[in-house]
Each structure stands twice: as C-alpha cells, then as structure tokens.
Design a protein around this motif. Structure first.
Motif, PDB file in Angstrom:
ATOM      1  N   VAL A 100      39.977  56.453 142.587  1.00  0.00           N
ATOM      2  CA  VAL A 100      41.180  57.233 142.573  1.00  0.00           C
ATOM      3  C   VAL A 100      42.279  56.161 142.162  1.00  0.00           C
ATOM      4  CG1 VAL A 100      42.794  58.096 144.573  1.00  0.00           C
ATOM      5  CG2 VAL A 100      40.471  58.390 144.697  1.00  0.00           C
ATOM      6  N   PHE A 101      43.256  56.794 141.390  1.00  0.00           N
ATOM      7  CA  PHE A 101      44.195  55.836 140.908  1.00  0.00           C
ATOM      8  C   PHE A 101      45.679  56.244 141.029  1.00  0.00           C
ATOM      9  CE2 PHE A 101      43.625  58.750 137.358  1.00  0.00           C
ATOM     10  CZ  PHE A 101      44.988  58.797 137.059  1.00  0.00           C
ATOM     11  N   TYR A 102      46.701  55.455 141.340  1.00  0.00           N
ATOM     12  CA  TYR A 102      47.771  55.502 141.480  1.00  0.00           C
ATOM     13  C   TYR A 102      48.865  54.711 140.473  1.00  0.00           C
ATOM     14  CZ  TYR A 102      51.345  58.219 144.146  1.00  0.00           C
ATOM     15  OH  TYR A 102      52.481  59.043 144.474  1.00  0.00           O
ATOM     16  N   ALA A 103      49.646  55.235 139.733  1.00  0.00           N
ATOM     17  CA  ALA A 103      50.347  54.204 138.638  1.00  0.00           C
ATOM     18  C   ALA A 103      51.831  54.837 138.731  1.00  0.00           C
ATOM     19  CB  ALA A 103      49.839  54.761 137.364  1.00  0.00           C
ATOM     20  N   VAL A 104      52.655  53.718 138.842  1.00  0.00           N
ATOM     21  CA  VAL A 104      54.070  53.784 138.940  1.00  0.00           C
ATOM     22  C   VAL A 104      54.839  52.961 137.854  1.00  0.00           C
ATOM     23  CG1 VAL A 104      53.908  54.417 141.411  1.00  0.00           C
ATOM     24  CG2 VAL A 104      54.537  52.054 140.667  1.00  0.00           C
ATOM     25  N   THR A 105      55.860  53.323 137.454  1.00  0.00           N
ATOM     26  CA  THR A 105      56.686  52.528 136.322  1.00  0.00           C
ATOM     27  C   THR A 105      58.235  52.483 136.911  1.00  0.00           C
ATOM     28  OG1 THR A 105      55.374  52.915 134.606  1.00  0.00           O
ATOM     29  CG2 THR A 105      57.238  51.984 134.005  1.00  0.00           C
ATOM     30  N   PHE A 106      58.770  51.359 136.830  1.00  0.00           N
ATOM     31  CA  PHE A 106      60.176  51.475 137.726  1.00  0.00           C
ATOM     32  C   PHE A 106      60.993  50.533 136.927  1.00  0.00           C
ATOM     33  CE2 PHE A 106      58.018  48.174 139.639  1.00  0.00           C
ATOM     34  CZ  PHE A 106      58.933  47.305 140.039  1.00  0.00           C
ATOM     35  N   THR A 107      62.429  50.714 137.126  1.00  0.00           N
ATOM     36  CA  THR A 107      63.452  49.741 136.633  1.00  0.00           C
ATOM     37  C   THR A 107      64.564  49.881 137.569  1.00  0.00           C
ATOM     38  OG1 THR A 107      64.666  51.383 135.502  1.00  0.00           O
ATOM     39  CG2 THR A 107      63.060  50.511 134.220  1.00  0.00           C
ATOM     40  N   LEU A 108      65.150  48.729 137.662  1.00  0.00           N
ATOM     41  CA  LEU A 108      66.300  48.536 138.541  1.00  0.00           C
ATOM     42  C   LEU A 108      67.547  47.882 137.981  1.00  0.00           C
ATOM     43  CD1 LEU A 108      67.305  48.079 141.612  1.00  0.00           C
ATOM     44  CD2 LEU A 108      66.419  45.737 141.534  1.00  0.00           C
ATOM     45  N   ALA A 123      47.216  50.934 140.978  1.00  0.00           N
ATOM     46  CA  ALA A 123      46.354  50.444 142.085  1.00  0.00           C
ATOM     47  C   ALA A 123      45.103  51.645 141.962  1.00  0.00           C
ATOM     48  CB  ALA A 123      47.149  50.698 143.324  1.00  0.00           C
ATOM     49  N   VAL A 124      43.860  51.035 142.251  1.00  0.00           N
ATOM     50  CA  VAL A 124      42.630  51.753 142.209  1.00  0.00           C
ATOM     51  C   VAL A 124      41.800  51.398 143.159  1.00  0.00           C
ATOM     52  CG1 VAL A 124      40.487  52.195 140.532  1.00  0.00           C
ATOM     53  CG2 VAL A 124      43.005  51.702 139.656  1.00  0.00           C
ATOM     54  N   ARG A 125      41.175  52.352 143.666  1.00  0.00           N
ATOM     55  CA  ARG A 125      40.048  52.370 144.830  1.00  0.00           C
ATOM     56  C   ARG A 125      39.072  53.440 144.353  1.00  0.00           C
ATOM     57  NH1 ARG A 125      43.677  51.384 149.502  1.00  0.00           N
ATOM     58  NH2 ARG A 125      44.297  49.468 149.278  1.00  0.00           N
ATOM     59  N   SER A 126      37.854  53.048 144.871  1.00  0.00           N
ATOM     60  CA  SER A 126      36.674  54.048 144.489  1.00  0.00           C
ATOM     61  C   SER A 126      36.062  54.348 145.864  1.00  0.00           C
ATOM     62  CB  SER A 126      35.532  53.352 143.493  1.00  0.00           C
ATOM     63  OG  SER A 126      35.028  52.138 144.193  1.00  0.00           O
ATOM     64  N   TYR A 127      35.390  55.548 146.011  1.00  0.00           N
ATOM     65  CA  TYR A 127      34.658  56.027 146.928  1.00  0.00           C
ATOM     66  C   TYR A 127      33.400  56.755 146.465  1.00  0.00           C
ATOM     67  CZ  TYR A 127      36.698  60.663 146.669  1.00  0.00           C
ATOM     68  OH  TYR A 127      37.106  61.838 146.142  1.00  0.00           O
ATOM     69  N   THR A 128      32.637  56.765 147.494  1.00  0.00           N
ATOM     70  CA  THR A 128      31.295  57.548 147.009  1.00  0.00           C
ATOM     71  C   THR A 128      31.213  59.037 147.680  1.00  0.00           C
ATOM     72  OG1 THR A 128      30.340  57.011 149.228  1.00  0.00           O
ATOM     73  CG2 THR A 128      29.858  55.774 147.332  1.00  0.00           C
ATOM     74  N   TYR A 129      30.817  59.769 147.050  1.00  0.00           N
ATOM     75  CA  TYR A 129      31.166  61.436 147.414  1.00  0.00           C
ATOM     76  C   TYR A 129      29.733  61.834 147.949  1.00  0.00           C
ATOM     77  CZ  TYR A 129      32.107  66.048 146.669  1.00  0.00           C
ATOM     78  OH  TYR A 129      32.455  67.527 146.796  1.00  0.00           O
ATOM     79  N   ASP A 130      29.841  62.778 148.903  1.00  0.00           N
ATOM     80  CA  ASP A 130      28.563  63.288 149.563  1.00  0.00           C
ATOM     81  C   ASP A 130      28.868  64.909 149.427  1.00  0.00           C
ATOM     82  OD1 ASP A 130      26.674  64.196 151.041  1.00  0.00           O
ATOM     83  OD2 ASP A 130      26.822  62.774 152.743  1.00  0.00           O
ATOM     84  N   GLU A 131      28.118  65.607 148.841  1.00  0.00           N
ATOM     85  CA  GLU A 131      28.461  66.854 148.581  1.00  0.00           C
ATOM     86  C   GLU A 131      28.189  67.580 150.034  1.00  0.00           C
ATOM     87  OE1 GLU A 131      24.598  68.916 146.637  1.00  0.00           O
ATOM     88  OE2 GLU A 131      25.462  67.246 145.751  1.00  0.00           O
ATOM     89  N   THR A 132      27.681  67.232 150.905  1.00  0.00           N
ATOM     90  CA  THR A 132      27.277  67.902 152.016  1.00  0.00           C
ATOM     91  C   THR A 132      28.469  67.767 153.140  1.00  0.00           C
ATOM     92  OG1 THR A 132      26.223  65.936 153.317  1.00  0.00           O
ATOM     93  CG2 THR A 132      24.786  67.512 151.929  1.00  0.00           C
ATOM     94  N   ARG A 133      29.615  66.788 152.947  1.00  0.00           N
ATOM     95  CA  ARG A 133      30.807  66.408 153.665  1.00  0.00           C
ATOM     96  C   ARG A 133      31.950  66.507 152.893  1.00  0.00           C
ATOM     97  NH1 ARG A 133      27.929  61.043 156.200  1.00  0.00           N
ATOM     98  NH2 ARG A 133      26.616  62.252 157.645  1.00  0.00           N
ATOM     99  N   ARG A 146      47.528  57.995 150.025  1.00  0.00           N
ATOM    100  CA  ARG A 146      48.372  57.352 150.880  1.00  0.00           C
ATOM    101  C   ARG A 146      48.377  56.037 150.702  1.00  0.00           C
ATOM    102  NH1 ARG A 146      49.405  54.708 154.985  1.00  0.00           N
ATOM    103  NH2 ARG A 146      47.358  54.598 155.580  1.00  0.00           N
ATOM    104  N   ALA A 147      47.325  55.274 150.810  1.00  0.00           N
ATOM    105  CA  ALA A 147      47.365  53.787 151.024  1.00  0.00           C
ATOM    106  C   ALA A 147      47.536  53.059 149.686  1.00  0.00           C
ATOM    107  CB  ALA A 147      45.571  53.287 151.316  1.00  0.00           C
ATOM    108  N   LEU A 148      46.907  53.852 148.528  1.00  0.00           N
ATOM    109  CA  LEU A 148      47.505  53.264 147.427  1.00  0.00           C
ATOM    110  C   LEU A 148      49.003  53.314 147.017  1.00  0.00           C
ATOM    111  CD1 LEU A 148      44.764  54.712 145.088  1.00  0.00           C
ATOM    112  CD2 LEU A 148      44.892  52.242 145.925  1.00  0.00           C
TER     113      LEU A 148
END
Length: 172
Positions: A100-108, A123-133, A146-148
């Motif tokens: 999962v990735f989240y990208a932002v660009t900003f100016t001030l 920001a990037v995070r990975s997670y395992t996938y279980d098709e039964t859940r 949300r955390a990213l």
C-alpha cells in the motif's frame, strides 16, 4: 537512604540530559508565525491525508481559514494519491502480498512569497493477504492507509517546522 535520593534525582537528571541534547516531545514544535491563519488548498479536501494534516496543524495552533483572502499562509496540496500493488503471488497465481502506498506533493507560501518549492513524500507498507479473511484484510488495508496518511501529515508539519528553525537568526 542514599538509594532513595538517587531514585528521586534520576528523573531530574534524565530531564536535564534530554533537554541538553535537543530532545522535544512530538507536537512540541513551532510553526512559522505567518501560519497562524492558513488556507489549505487541495484537490480532495476530504481525503484521509488532508484530514490528518488539518488535525496536525490545528494541534499546533493554526487556524484553517476558508478562503485565500483571509489567510497569511497558503499550503497547497498538488498531489494526494494512494493505491496498492501486488508484491507476490502463490503458485496458483493468487495474490499473497500487497504493498500500500500514499504519495503527496505540497508547496507553502507565506505572506504571498513561496517559501517551499514543491516537495514530494511517499510512504509505503506491505501486508500479507489471506483469501479466507477478506473482510479482515480489507479493514487492515484501510488502517494501513490511515496510518500512512498520518505519517505523511507529520512529515509535512516537520518540514514546515524545519523551515522556521532554518530561517531564525542565531541568538533569537
């Protein structure tokens, strides 16, 4: 008797040591004074990132105003995107791990002058996938997003805080 004196002295010594090395609690930073009234310009004002950024700015005493005319600072979010990619698959070609990735660009701009050129953060995070859940994994993905978004909002605020400290003159 001597041991209890050392126990009482320990928190004072730790506090003095922490203060001496520049340590400060998160949220204790200061934004530039011109950000007291900030207009947040975003293509998606209801995104997870924008909501987290507004919270982070308000925690530091910034008032988010509803129009450019009312603001001394304009924080412009030019990119606010998120998504996921398959990282690995099983022998049966079923996704096993996602990123999962989240990208932002900003100016001030402060008082009509751009003080931060476009800055991009990812920001990037990975997670395992279980098709039964499936339901649980869907909720996990939403929590990761949300955390990213929260991490990126904190990074944006820290960059703005660093701007303040880099423009201060010594002895001020």
């Amino acid at each position: 008797m001597r041991g209890s004196f050392l126990v009482k002295l320990m928190p004072v010594a730790l506090a003095a040591l922490a203060a001496g090395c520049g340590f400060r609690l998160e949220g204790a930073g200061a934004l530039p004074p011109a950000m007291a009234r900030t207009y947040l310009e975003s293509e998606d004002p209801r995104s997870e990132f924008t909501a987290r950024l507004v919270d982070a700015l308000r925690l530091r005493g910034t008032e988010i105003v509803s129009s450019r005319e009312e603001a001394d600072a304009i924080l412009r979010i030019t990119e606010d995107s998120t998504g996921q990619r398959v990282l690995s698959v099983t022998a049966r070609n079923i996704p096993r791990e996602y990123e999962v990735f989240y990208a932002v660009t900003f100016t001030l701009s402060l008082e009509g002058e751009r003080v931060l050129e476009p800055q991009s953060l990812v920001a990037v995070r990975s997670y395992t996938y279980d098709e039964t859940r499936v339901l649980g994994k869907s909720a996990e993905e939403a929590e990761i997003r949300r955390a990213l978004a929260e991490d990126l909002a904190r990074q944006v605020v820290r960059r703005i805080e660093a701007l303040r400290t880099s423009t201060q003159t010594p002895g001020v």
